[in-house]
Design a protein around this motif. Structure first.
Motif, PDB file in Angstrom:
ATOM      1  N   PHE A   1     -65.429  -5.221  10.480  1.00  0.00           N
ATOM      2  CA  PHE A   1     -65.221  -6.533  11.077  1.00  0.00           C
ATOM      3  C   PHE A   1     -64.971  -7.534   9.963  1.00  0.00           C
ATOM      4  O   PHE A   1     -65.731  -7.601   8.991  1.00  0.00           O
ATOM      5  CB  PHE A   1     -66.436  -6.974  11.907  1.00  0.00           C
ATOM      6  N   TYR A   2     -63.898  -8.301  10.109  1.00  0.00           N
ATOM      7  CA  TYR A   2     -63.551  -9.338   9.144  1.00  0.00           C
ATOM      8  C   TYR A   2     -63.618 -10.697   9.829  1.00  0.00           C
ATOM      9  O   TYR A   2     -63.156 -10.850  10.955  1.00  0.00           O
ATOM     10  CB  TYR A   2     -62.131  -9.133   8.596  1.00  0.00           C
ATOM     11  N   ASP A   3     -64.200 -11.670   9.136  1.00  0.00           N
ATOM     12  CA  ASP A   3     -64.236 -13.049   9.604  1.00  0.00           C
ATOM     13  C   ASP A   3     -63.817 -13.898   8.408  1.00  0.00           C
ATOM     14  O   ASP A   3     -64.632 -14.229   7.542  1.00  0.00           O
ATOM     15  CB  ASP A   3     -65.643 -13.415  10.084  1.00  0.00           C
ATOM     16  N   PHE A   4     -62.541 -14.201   8.333  1.00  0.00           N
ATOM     17  CA  PHE A   4     -61.980 -14.841   7.151  1.00  0.00           C
ATOM     18  C   PHE A   4     -62.559 -16.228   6.914  1.00  0.00           C
ATOM     19  O   PHE A   4     -62.809 -16.607   5.776  1.00  0.00           O
ATOM     20  CB  PHE A   4     -60.457 -14.862   7.236  1.00  0.00           C
ATOM     21  N   GLY A   5     -62.805 -16.982   7.970  1.00  0.00           N
ATOM     22  CA  GLY A   5     -63.378 -18.314   7.819  1.00  0.00           C
ATOM     23  C   GLY A   5     -64.795 -18.288   7.291  1.00  0.00           C
ATOM     24  O   GLY A   5     -65.241 -19.209   6.599  1.00  0.00           O
TER      25      GLY A   5
ATOM     26  N   GLU B   1     -71.322  -2.605  11.882  1.00  0.00           N
ATOM     27  CA  GLU B   1     -70.088  -3.389  11.952  1.00  0.00           C
ATOM     28  C   GLU B   1     -69.819  -3.859  13.381  1.00  0.00           C
ATOM     29  O   GLU B   1     -69.480  -5.007  13.614  1.00  0.00           O
ATOM     30  CB  GLU B   1     -68.895  -2.574  11.442  1.00  0.00           C
ATOM     31  N   LEU B   2     -69.971  -2.952  14.333  1.00  0.00           N
ATOM     32  CA  LEU B   2     -69.684  -3.274  15.731  1.00  0.00           C
ATOM     33  C   LEU B   2     -70.707  -4.226  16.342  1.00  0.00           C
ATOM     34  O   LEU B   2     -70.404  -4.909  17.310  1.00  0.00           O
ATOM     35  CB  LEU B   2     -69.605  -1.994  16.566  1.00  0.00           C
ATOM     36  N   SER B   3     -71.912  -4.285  15.773  1.00  0.00           N
ATOM     37  CA  SER B   3     -72.960  -5.125  16.355  1.00  0.00           C
ATOM     38  C   SER B   3     -73.016  -6.526  15.748  1.00  0.00           C
ATOM     39  O   SER B   3     -73.806  -7.345  16.218  1.00  0.00           O
ATOM     40  CB  SER B   3     -74.321  -4.445  16.227  1.00  0.00           C
ATOM     41  N   THR B   4     -72.190  -6.827  14.746  1.00  0.00           N
ATOM     42  CA  THR B   4     -72.197  -8.187  14.217  1.00  0.00           C
ATOM     43  C   THR B   4     -71.798  -9.151  15.332  1.00  0.00           C
ATOM     44  O   THR B   4     -71.069  -8.794  16.263  1.00  0.00           O
ATOM     45  CB  THR B   4     -71.225  -8.345  13.030  1.00  0.00           C
TER      46      THR B   4
ATOM     47  N   LEU C   1     -57.056   1.138  15.664  1.00  0.00           N
ATOM     48  CA  LEU C   1     -57.036   0.102  16.683  1.00  0.00           C
ATOM     49  C   LEU C   1     -57.406  -1.207  15.999  1.00  0.00           C
ATOM     50  O   LEU C   1     -58.330  -1.250  15.188  1.00  0.00           O
ATOM     51  CB  LEU C   1     -58.060   0.449  17.767  1.00  0.00           C
ATOM     52  N   SER C   2     -56.676  -2.276  16.316  1.00  0.00           N
ATOM     53  CA  SER C   2     -56.971  -3.588  15.743  1.00  0.00           C
ATOM     54  C   SER C   2     -57.112  -4.595  16.870  1.00  0.00           C
ATOM     55  O   SER C   2     -56.236  -4.705  17.721  1.00  0.00           O
ATOM     56  CB  SER C   2     -55.851  -4.021  14.795  1.00  0.00           C
ATOM     57  N   ILE C   3     -58.228  -5.317  16.843  1.00  0.00           N
ATOM     58  CA  ILE C   3     -58.494  -6.378  17.817  1.00  0.00           C
ATOM     59  C   ILE C   3     -58.624  -7.661  17.007  1.00  0.00           C
ATOM     60  O   ILE C   3     -59.469  -7.754  16.115  1.00  0.00           O
ATOM     61  CB  ILE C   3     -59.790  -6.093  18.597  1.00  0.00           C
ATOM     62  N   ASP C   4     -57.773  -8.619  17.294  1.00  0.00           N
ATOM     63  CA  ASP C   4     -57.694  -9.831  16.491  1.00  0.00           C
ATOM     64  C   ASP C   4     -58.031 -11.065  17.320  1.00  0.00           C
ATOM     65  O   ASP C   4     -57.814 -11.091  18.527  1.00  0.00           O
ATOM     66  CB  ASP C   4     -56.287 -10.001  15.919  1.00  0.00           C
ATOM     67  N   GLY C   5     -58.499 -12.098  16.643  1.00  0.00           N
ATOM     68  CA  GLY C   5     -58.774 -13.367  17.296  1.00  0.00           C
ATOM     69  C   GLY C   5     -58.619 -14.512  16.314  1.00  0.00           C
ATOM     70  O   GLY C   5     -58.599 -14.310  15.098  1.00  0.00           O
ATOM     71  N   GLY C   6     -58.499 -15.714  16.854  1.00  0.00           N
ATOM     72  CA  GLY C   6     -58.386 -16.912  16.032  1.00  0.00           C
ATOM     73  C   GLY C   6     -56.951 -17.345  15.833  1.00  0.00           C
ATOM     74  O   GLY C   6     -56.070 -16.509  15.662  1.00  0.00           O
ATOM     75  N   ASP C   7     -56.749 -18.665  15.860  1.00  0.00           N
ATOM     76  CA  ASP C   7     -55.398 -19.217  15.742  1.00  0.00           C
ATOM     77  C   ASP C   7     -55.125 -19.890  14.405  1.00  0.00           C
ATOM     78  O   ASP C   7     -54.004 -20.307  14.143  1.00  0.00           O
ATOM     79  CB  ASP C   7     -55.145 -20.231  16.865  1.00  0.00           C
ATOM     80  N   THR C   8     -56.145 -20.025  13.585  1.00  0.00           N
ATOM     81  CA  THR C   8     -55.961 -20.657  12.273  1.00  0.00           C
ATOM     82  C   THR C   8     -56.581 -19.748  11.211  1.00  0.00           C
ATOM     83  O   THR C   8     -57.397 -18.870  11.542  1.00  0.00           O
ATOM     84  CB  THR C   8     -56.662 -22.032  12.208  1.00  0.00           C
ATOM     85  N   PRO C   9     -56.235 -19.959   9.938  1.00  0.00           N
ATOM     86  CA  PRO C   9     -56.854 -19.125   8.896  1.00  0.00           C
ATOM     87  C   PRO C   9     -58.380 -19.177   8.924  1.00  0.00           C
ATOM     88  O   PRO C   9     -59.038 -18.158   8.732  1.00  0.00           O
ATOM     89  CB  PRO C   9     -56.287 -19.702   7.600  1.00  0.00           C
ATOM     90  N   GLY C  10     -58.945 -20.344   9.191  1.00  0.00           N
ATOM     91  CA  GLY C  10     -60.393 -20.468   9.236  1.00  0.00           C
ATOM     92  C   GLY C  10     -61.041 -19.788  10.430  1.00  0.00           C
ATOM     93  O   GLY C  10     -62.220 -19.446  10.395  1.00  0.00           O
ATOM     94  N   GLN C  11     -60.265 -19.588  11.494  1.00  0.00           N
ATOM     95  CA  GLN C  11     -60.790 -18.934  12.697  1.00  0.00           C
ATOM     96  C   GLN C  11     -60.439 -17.448  12.759  1.00  0.00           C
ATOM     97  O   GLN C  11     -60.892 -16.747  13.657  1.00  0.00           O
ATOM     98  CB  GLN C  11     -60.203 -19.597  13.942  1.00  0.00           C
TER      99      GLN C  11
ATOM    100  N   LEU D   1     -61.213  -6.943  14.089  1.00  0.00           N
ATOM    101  CA  LEU D   1     -62.029  -5.743  14.137  1.00  0.00           C
ATOM    102  C   LEU D   1     -61.074  -4.566  14.001  1.00  0.00           C
ATOM    103  O   LEU D   1     -60.156  -4.411  14.816  1.00  0.00           O
ATOM    104  CB  LEU D   1     -62.807  -5.670  15.456  1.00  0.00           C
ATOM    105  N   SER D   2     -61.259  -3.796  12.945  1.00  0.00           N
ATOM    106  CA  SER D   2     -60.405  -2.633  12.686  1.00  0.00           C
ATOM    107  C   SER D   2     -61.216  -1.372  12.947  1.00  0.00           C
ATOM    108  O   SER D   2     -62.350  -1.247  12.475  1.00  0.00           O
ATOM    109  CB  SER D   2     -59.914  -2.634  11.241  1.00  0.00           C
ATOM    110  N   ILE D   3     -60.606  -0.463  13.688  1.00  0.00           N
ATOM    111  CA  ILE D   3     -61.261   0.781  14.102  1.00  0.00           C
ATOM    112  C   ILE D   3     -60.364   1.950  13.722  1.00  0.00           C
ATOM    113  O   ILE D   3     -59.137   1.875  13.846  1.00  0.00           O
ATOM    114  CB  ILE D   3     -61.448   0.814  15.642  1.00  0.00           C
TER     115      ILE D   3
END
Length: 164
Positions: free
Chosen positions: A143-147, A9-12, A72-82, A86-88
């Motif tokens: 790791f989630y990548d919704f887009g 998960e961490l290496s994606t 711990l949650s690390i988030d990125g992206g400003d739109t639903p597609g982006q 990363l949830s730990i």
């Protein structure tokens, strides 16, 4: 979750991009009164642990001594597609160190030019004769990548049932 699953998960690619670029996260822990807390924190990923540095008098320091399980949650992206996250989950290990936690300065350098980082370090060394170093070794990671469609299983199931 097995160690190799966590490492996968961490290496994606997307998770690595978040770990390399982000220095802010949200830490969830249980307060001394038994109620949950979610707070913004700075962090530094060493490759094996997430390090958060704070004042020795911070309420989270004494709370984590009693209840060390955290998320711990690390988030990125400003739109639903982006949108990426990363949830730990792990257990916090708190150590009081003399001076400034090195990873605290390393995290700051990720978002500052050399001059600003030098000024920051000078000020931090005056402010903190001692710091708490909170280390979190991941026991679970996702790791989630919704887009890109890398979404939680329950959402995959719902989308499949809806015919998407």
């Amino acid at each position: 979750m097995q160690r190799h699953e966590i490492d996968n998960e961490l290496s994606t690619t997307g998770a690595q991009e978040l770990l390399d670029s982000a220095s802010a996260a949200h830490l969830a822990y249980t307060g001394k009164d038994g109620t949950p807390r979610v707070i913004p924190v700075g962090f530094f990923w060493t490759g094996t642990e997430f390090v958060i540095a704070t004042a020795t008098t911070s309420p989270k320091v004494s709370a984590l001594a009693v209840r060390p399980d955290v998320a711990l949650s690390i988030d990125g992206g400003d739109t639903p597609g982006q949108a990426r996250a990363l949830s730990i989950r792990g257990r916090a290990d708190v150590a009081i160190v003399d001076g400034v936690v090195p990873e605290y300065l390393a995290a700051a350098r990720k978002s500052m030019d050399a001059g600003a980082a030098a000024e920051f370090e000078k000020n931090v060394r005056v402010m903190y004769p001692r710091m708490a170093r909170i280390a979190i070794v991941p026991r679970w990671a996702r790791f989630y990548d919704f887009g890109a469609g890398r979404i939680p299983k329950f959402l995959q199931d719902l989308a499949a049932q809806a015919g998407f």
